[in-house]
Design an enzyme around this catalytic site. Structure first.
Site, short mmCIF file in Angstrom:
data_model
loop_
_atom_site.label_atom_id
_atom_site.label_comp_id
_atom_site.label_asym_id
_atom_site.label_seq_id
_atom_site.Cartn_x
_atom_site.Cartn_y
_atom_site.Cartn_z
N LYS A 147 27.55 21.26 -16.10
CA LYS A 147 26.68 20.21 -16.65
C LYS A 147 27.32 19.66 -17.90
O LYS A 147 28.00 20.37 -18.65
CB LYS A 147 25.30 20.78 -16.99
CG LYS A 147 24.19 19.75 -16.98
CD LYS A 147 23.79 19.40 -15.55
CE LYS A 147 22.57 18.50 -15.51
NZ LYS A 147 22.11 18.26 -14.13
N GLY A 202 2.69 12.49 -8.88
CA GLY A 202 3.84 11.65 -9.21
C GLY A 202 4.27 10.84 -8.01
O GLY A 202 4.47 11.38 -6.93
N VAL A 203 4.39 9.52 -8.20
CA VAL A 203 4.78 8.65 -7.09
C VAL A 203 5.95 7.76 -7.54
O VAL A 203 5.91 6.55 -7.43
CB VAL A 203 3.60 7.77 -6.60
CG1 VAL A 203 3.85 7.33 -5.16
CG2 VAL A 203 2.27 8.50 -6.67
N GLY A 204 6.99 8.43 -8.05
CA GLY A 204 8.20 7.71 -8.45
C GLY A 204 9.09 7.42 -7.26
O GLY A 204 8.65 7.44 -6.11
N ASN A 205 10.38 7.18 -7.52
CA ASN A 205 11.30 6.77 -6.46
C ASN A 205 11.41 7.81 -5.35
O ASN A 205 11.33 7.48 -4.16
CB ASN A 205 12.69 6.49 -7.05
CG ASN A 205 12.71 5.23 -7.89
OD1 ASN A 205 11.92 4.32 -7.67
ND2 ASN A 205 13.62 5.18 -8.86
N VAL A 206 11.61 9.07 -5.74
CA VAL A 206 11.73 10.12 -4.73
C VAL A 206 10.41 10.31 -4.00
O VAL A 206 10.35 10.34 -2.77
CB VAL A 206 12.20 11.45 -5.37
CG1 VAL A 206 12.11 12.59 -4.36
CG2 VAL A 206 13.62 11.32 -5.90
#
Length: 363
Positions: free
Chosen positions: A80, A180-184
């Site tokens: 990382k 959560g309703v983000g991109n993924v």
């Protein structure tokens, strides 16, 4: 923190401090383990309270990538990068090109990708200086937006977990609470809706919620009510640490499976939900689709091949539950054991003696 003590405790290989006065670059590259292959992990740009905090974050995230890659069956290790700075105002071309040169200097031991605070454009700048970068623009042979592939992996992993809980993997008619309703997560909802699942959704972004309601006939609830709704599956896809002392007593589901990272606030919460009979899909196993997808870029990206590999998350989840049952441990511990067993097996394989060239010995 005592850095060498910490590195020795978790068996890290390398910590690289990168500084470029002209561009303002202050970055840390942590390489945890390269037993399985070169370390792959994103470059995160964040405002840290101290340099020690940044170093600790880099080390912690690198170790997590080792386990994620190993559990996914990839021939990759864990690494990382963290860049100290505000991604909204401190970025410049020279900074990322300088980082690219540092990565090039590692000669393939570490491969980077985008992460929190960085973008495809930033990866393109790194790519100006090194080939050891993934997640670049599709024009350079990259896979593009990884969200749909990550969502597909969560979907197949959820089906595998449902099979453990309900006896078959069909999600038709199942009520799924999606946090959560983000991109993924939006792409995940699409898969679930197409199979006939009933969706309950929440998000701090009201527009995202409305989009899901209109697209998938979902029911919207307040962000604080999502934990206590009657459902078959709770799917965390936003915040970490959402499985904790406050939320666990509220759950009315049997399965917990989603794309969010670090959903257990503490390890003991993983033991709690195991003892209470919940079926939990460990986060870094079920959400590995994005990593699997960018790893395929190293072979010359082929989407069909990448998706086929992502489907292997189903078998990985099954194996986690097999180990959990075999060793009488919670699934989060079983996931670690699965990763560690693979690393140890290949570590022994790679230790096989190879004789040096005889002419060199005889000199």
């Amino acid at each position: 923190m005592e850095i060498f003590d910490y590195m020795e405790k978790y068996d890290y290989e390398q910590l690289v401090m990168c500084q470029d006065k002209a561009s303002g670059l202050k970055a840390i590259i942590a390489i945890h383990d390269t037993t399985l292959g070169p370390a792959l992990g994103g470059s995160r740009m964040w405002v840290y309270n101290s340099e020690s905090e940044a170093i600790e974050d880099a080390l912690r995230l690198a170790r997590g990538m080792t386990y994620k890659a190993a559990a996914a069956g990839l021939n990759l290790g864990g690494g990382k990068t963290v860049i100290i700075g505000d991604p909204r105002k401190d970025k410049n071309e020279a900074m990322f090109r300088s980082l690219g040169r540092y990565i090039q200097g590692l000669n393939g031991r570490y491969i980077t990708a985008e992460d929190v605070g960085t973008t495809v454009d930033d990866m393109d700048l790194i790519h100006e200086e090194t080939d050891y970068v993934t997640g670049i623009s599709p024009a350079f042979g990259s896979s593009g937006n990884p969200s749909p592939v990550t969502a597909y992996g969560v979907y197949v992993g959820m089906k595998a977990t449902a099979k453990q809980a309900f006896g078959d993997d069909s999600l038709e008619g199942k009520t799924i609470a999606v946090q959560g309703v983000g991109n993924v997560s939006y792409n995940l909802c699409k898969y679930l809706h197409e199979e006939g699942a009933k969706l309950i959704v929440t998000d701090i972004n009201k527009e995202s919620v409305q989009r899901a309601v209109e697209s998938f006939n979902a029911k919207a609830v307040d962000i604080n009510d999502i934990y206590s709704v009657d459902c078959d599956i709770f799917s965390p896809n936003a915040l970490g640490a959402v499985i904790n002392d406050t939320t666990i007593p509220q759950f009315k589901c049997r399965v917990i499976a989603g794309a969010a990272n670090n959903v257990l606030k503490e390890e003991r919460h993983g033991d709690m939900i195991h003892e209470m009979g919940f079926y939990y899909a460990p986060d870094y196993v079920i959400n590995a689709g994005g990593l699997i997808n960018v790893a395929d870029e190293l072979l010359g990206y082929n989407r069909d091949r990448a998706l086929k590999k992502v489907e292997g998350i189903y078998q990985n989840i099954e194996k986690v539950f097999e180990i959990s049952s075999r060793d009488h441990i919670a699934t989060y511990k079983a996931a670690d054991r699965m990763a560690e067993e693979r690393i140890e097996a290949l570590k022994n394989t790679k230790s096989t003696f190879l004789r040096r060239n005889k002419s060199l010995i005889d000199r």
